[in-house]
Design an enzyme around this catalytic site. Structure first.
Site, mmCIF file in Angstrom:
data_model
loop_
_atom_site.group_PDB
_atom_site.id
_atom_site.type_symbol
_atom_site.label_atom_id
_atom_site.label_comp_id
_atom_site.label_asym_id
_atom_site.label_seq_id
_atom_site.Cartn_x
_atom_site.Cartn_y
_atom_site.Cartn_z
ATOM 1 N N LYS A 76 0.837 -1.207 0.000
ATOM 2 C CA LYS A 76 0.000 0.000 0.000
ATOM 3 C C LYS A 76 0.868 1.252 0.000
ATOM 4 O O LYS A 76 0.653 2.184 -0.772
ATOM 5 C CB LYS A 76 -0.901 0.034 1.229
ATOM 6 C CG LYS A 76 -1.597 1.387 1.458
ATOM 7 C CD LYS A 76 -2.463 1.395 2.699
ATOM 8 C CE LYS A 76 -1.750 1.718 3.952
ATOM 9 N NZ LYS A 76 -1.448 3.161 4.152
ATOM 10 N N ASN A 77 1.873 1.288 0.872
ATOM 11 C CA ASN A 77 2.668 2.502 1.036
ATOM 12 C C ASN A 77 3.693 2.704 -0.057
ATOM 13 O O ASN A 77 4.506 3.619 0.001
ATOM 14 C CB ASN A 77 3.320 2.518 2.421
ATOM 15 C CG ASN A 77 2.263 2.689 3.493
ATOM 16 O OD1 ASN A 77 1.129 3.072 3.201
ATOM 17 N ND2 ASN A 77 2.613 2.385 4.722
ATOM 18 N N ARG B 157 -4.083 9.316 3.514
ATOM 19 C CA ARG B 157 -2.926 10.185 3.768
ATOM 20 C C ARG B 157 -2.106 10.379 2.496
ATOM 21 O O ARG B 157 -1.592 11.458 2.199
ATOM 22 C CB ARG B 157 -2.065 9.540 4.837
ATOM 23 C CG ARG B 157 -0.732 10.201 5.096
ATOM 24 C CD ARG B 157 -0.880 11.457 5.922
ATOM 25 N NE ARG B 157 0.388 12.176 6.058
ATOM 26 C CZ ARG B 157 0.524 13.303 6.758
ATOM 27 N NH1 ARG B 157 -0.527 13.831 7.336
ATOM 28 N NH2 ARG B 157 1.679 13.914 6.829
ATOM 29 N N ASP C 290 -5.033 7.681 8.643
ATOM 30 C CA ASP C 290 -5.110 7.210 10.030
ATOM 31 C C ASP C 290 -4.880 8.324 11.044
ATOM 32 O O ASP C 290 -3.920 9.074 10.963
ATOM 33 C CB ASP C 290 -4.065 6.100 10.247
ATOM 34 C CG ASP C 290 -4.490 4.813 9.538
ATOM 35 O OD1 ASP C 290 -3.626 3.964 9.306
ATOM 36 O OD2 ASP C 290 -5.681 4.682 9.209
ATOM 37 N N ASP D 24 4.268 0.916 12.120
ATOM 38 C CA ASP D 24 3.048 0.261 11.652
ATOM 39 C C ASP D 24 2.882 -1.132 12.247
ATOM 40 O O ASP D 24 1.802 -1.721 12.177
ATOM 41 C CB ASP D 24 3.051 0.169 10.121
ATOM 42 C CG ASP D 24 3.028 1.549 9.488
ATOM 43 O OD1 ASP D 24 3.333 1.658 8.286
ATOM 44 O OD2 ASP D 24 2.727 2.521 10.208
HETATM 45 C C1 EPZ Z 1 4.072 6.966 6.074
HETATM 46 O O1 EPZ Z 1 3.326 8.046 6.647
HETATM 47 C C2 EPZ Z 1 3.120 5.773 6.031
HETATM 48 N N1 EPZ Z 1 1.941 6.128 5.274
HETATM 49 C C3 EPZ Z 1 2.700 5.390 7.440
HETATM 50 O O2 EPZ Z 1 1.923 4.189 7.369
HETATM 51 C C4 EPZ Z 1 3.925 5.086 8.278
HETATM 52 O O3 EPZ Z 1 3.531 4.881 9.611
HETATM 53 C C5 EPZ Z 1 4.889 6.286 8.237
HETATM 54 O O4 EPZ Z 1 5.212 6.627 6.879
HETATM 55 C C6 EPZ Z 1 6.196 6.004 8.960
HETATM 56 O O5 EPZ Z 1 6.796 4.880 8.461
HETATM 57 C C7 EPZ Z 1 2.005 6.126 3.923
HETATM 58 O O6 EPZ Z 1 3.022 5.867 3.296
HETATM 59 C C8 EPZ Z 1 0.741 6.453 3.202
HETATM 60 P P1 EPZ Z 1 6.230 10.386 8.039
HETATM 61 P P2 EPZ Z 1 3.881 9.559 6.601
HETATM 62 O O7 EPZ Z 1 6.129 11.630 7.237
HETATM 63 O O8 EPZ Z 1 4.579 9.783 5.318
HETATM 64 C C9 EPZ Z 1 6.416 13.762 11.457
HETATM 65 C C10 EPZ Z 1 0.062 2.772 7.645
HETATM 66 O O9 EPZ Z 1 -0.401 2.196 8.643
HETATM 67 N N2 EPZ Z 1 6.362 14.761 10.367
HETATM 68 O O10 EPZ Z 1 7.420 9.538 7.868
HETATM 69 O O11 EPZ Z 1 2.759 10.437 6.962
HETATM 70 C C11 EPZ Z 1 5.112 12.979 11.606
HETATM 71 O O12 EPZ Z 1 4.162 13.665 12.340
HETATM 72 C C12 EPZ Z 1 0.544 4.229 7.733
HETATM 73 O O13 EPZ Z 1 0.171 2.231 6.546
HETATM 74 C C13 EPZ Z 1 6.440 16.101 10.682
HETATM 75 O O14 EPZ Z 1 6.539 16.482 11.853
HETATM 76 O O15 EPZ Z 1 4.921 9.509 7.810
HETATM 77 C C14 EPZ Z 1 5.605 11.711 12.284
HETATM 78 O O16 EPZ Z 1 5.716 11.924 13.648
HETATM 79 C C15 EPZ Z 1 0.241 4.852 9.046
HETATM 80 N N3 EPZ Z 1 6.383 17.011 9.679
HETATM 81 C C16 EPZ Z 1 6.983 11.517 11.668
HETATM 82 O O17 EPZ Z 1 7.383 12.772 11.132
HETATM 83 C C17 EPZ Z 1 6.283 16.640 8.358
HETATM 84 O O18 EPZ Z 1 6.238 17.502 7.463
HETATM 85 C C18 EPZ Z 1 7.020 10.464 10.562
HETATM 86 O O19 EPZ Z 1 6.049 10.781 9.588
HETATM 87 C C19 EPZ Z 1 6.205 15.268 8.046
HETATM 88 C C20 EPZ Z 1 6.260 14.342 9.075
#
Ligand code: EPZ
Length: 425
Positions: free
Chosen positions: A23-24, A93, A117, A307
């Site tokens: 999915k991701n 997302r 989510d 995850d």
């Molecule tokens: C991706 O989300 C995945 N989703 C998530 O999977 C996964 O948990 C996550 O990466 C981490 O591996 C998809 O790919 C669609 P991040 P993403 O940006 O891209 C902070 C599932 O269950 N952050 O790596 O949204 C954020 O708040 C889902 O399949 C900022 O602060 O994750 C978090 O604490 C859930 N500012 C951390 O970084 C930003 O601009 C990691 O988020 C961006 C992120």
């Protein structure tokens, strides 16, 4: 929605399960198709709810999209609509990943804030800062991320945190930005590597995929391609945890075991015997005894994936001994524990730590899925509970797991999808 799962506890999972595309990964590859005029084909697509939602988003930008079995065919026009505000945007997302390609191709984008989510605040500041450094102005206005650039240029970009989404959006804008862009502290997930491979097939110049430093030489235009989605490591690991929790014997095919090195090591520490398949296209998990307590710390790849955190809690809730689980990415992801306590788990949180004292047996109850992984974690816990557990709001699970109930039944679990719409009762 009144659709829910009935999960009868007690079964030992045995057999083989096939895992399809991630999915991701698939959702980002679909967004990347926006970068090149013409027809891009993506194969090994999972049949999950999020894929048609992403297809709707691309259609609203002017693309033609057909989904046929495990193949998505995306025809991108010469002129794209730069306003992504279809109702589907708020349902996942990954919809935010059209931001980078639109800025790259159209030099402007109006992208409705994404859904997905509810596991934390999930800001977009790093996405916006990266685009600003490439030369765009960017603000949040009327519920949309707005970005506009007279021209883009290469830049040295440091991410505060190796965000998956920010790395993907900045990368997909930088491939068409004249000059050299360096993204430091970039995400290293296998899904990022898969995206880099596809972009390179499209004519992009990207180096350092899988490391913390991505170097991009901007090019004038990209061409469409055909690309295969990598196997879903999170789904593959789900079946591994299910095997360990039920003291089963499960062979998982379609996933690169090296994408799960640390995860499988943790399951070995819990007492599982794990062997990689000779063809390298999967692994086998055999658990003969009650799992042992293990500590887990969620971190960006190659650390233990956040995850999988609900599965770590589900496993340790029936393990021998006390475990500590630390969540470093999403501050609201421990909401799952409230539902586990309904099932008789002895778990409590303190900030981003959870202490889980294993119990011999959980007991069934009605529980609610709050997101994809939490929903599946509750089903796994239900497999180790006395009686029949009702898991509600299972649409979350359908967003990320193809054929979930069918695969559970194939492995011998007594899991059923029921829909008792009042008027049909
Ligand atoms: C991706 O989300 C995945 N989703 C998530 O999977 C996964 O948990 C996550 O990466 C981490 O591996 C998809 O790919 C669609 P991040 P993403 O940006 O891209 C902070 C599932 O269950 N952050 O790596 O949204 C954020 O708040 C889902 O399949 C900022 O602060 O994750 C978090 O604490 C859930 N500012 C951390 O970084 C930003 O601009 C990691 O988020 C961006 C992120």
């Amino acid at each position: 929605m009144t659709e829910h799962f009935l999960v009868r506890g007690g079964a030992r999972l045995v057999g083989e399960v096939e895992v399809v595309g991630a999915k991701n990964s698939v959702l980002k590859l679909m967004a990347a198709a926006l970068l090149a005029e013409g027809t891009t084909t993506i194969t090994n697509c999972p049949q999950i709810l999020d894929v048609p939602l992403m297809a709707d988003v691309l259609r609203s930008l002017g693309c033609e999209v057909t989904l046929d079995g495990d193949t998505a065919t995306i025809t991108t026009p010469a002129e794209l609509n730069h306003r992504a505000d279809s109702p589907s945007m708020g349902k996942l997302r990954a919809s935010v990943c059209v931001l980078g390609p639109l800025v790259g191709r159209c030099k402007r984008a109006v992208v409705a804030l994404p859904g997905g989510d509810a596991i934390g605040s999930r800001p977009l500041d790093m996405h916006q800062n990266g685009l600003r450094q490439l030369g765009a102005h960017s603000e949040i206005e009327h519920g949309c991320v707005v970005a506009e650039a007279e021209g883009l240029h290469g830049a040295q970009i440091w991410l505060d945190f190796p965000s998956v989404g920010a790395t993907e959006n900045i990368l997909m804008a930088a491939v068409l930005a004249p000059g050299t862009t360096v993204i430091d502290n970039a995400a290293r997930e296998p899904e990022i590597v898969n995206l880099c491979t596809m972009l390179t097939e499209m004519g992009a110049r990207v180096e350092g995929a899988g490391t913390s430093t991505l170097t991009v030489e901007g090019v004038e235009r990209l061409r469409p391609t055909e690309h295969r989605v990598i196997g879903d490591r999170i789904v593959g690991a789900t079946w591994a945890f299910a095997a360990a929790m039920t003291m089963g014997d499960v062979t998982v095919r379609g996933v690169n075991p090296h994408h799960l090195d640390l995860v499988l090591e943790k399951l070995r520490a819990a007492g599982a015997e794990i062997t990689t398949l000779d063809d390298g296209d999967g692994f086998r998990v055999v658990q003969d005894e009650r799992p042992r307590a293990v500590d887990f710390v969620t971190l960006p790849y190659p650390g233990f994936a956040t995850d999988l955190q609900p599965f770590a809690i589900a496993l340790t809730s029936i393990a021998e001994g006390t475990s500590m689980i630390t969540e470093n990415l999403f501050e609201a992801r421990f909401r799952f524990i409230e539902e586990m306590v309904r099932l008789g788990a002895d778990a409590r949180t303190d900030g981003h730590h959870a202490v889980v004292r294993g119990v011999e047996r959980l007991s069934s109850a009605p529980v609610w899925a709050s997101d994809i992984r939490a929903g599946v974690g509750l089903v796994l816990a239900g497999l180790r509970a006395d009686g029949v557990t009702e898991v509600w709001d299972v649409f979350h699970i359908d967003r990320g797991y193809p054929m979930f109930v069918e695969n559970m039944q194939k492995l011998g679990a007594d899991v059923r999808r029921v829909d008792d719409e009042p008027d049909r009762a």
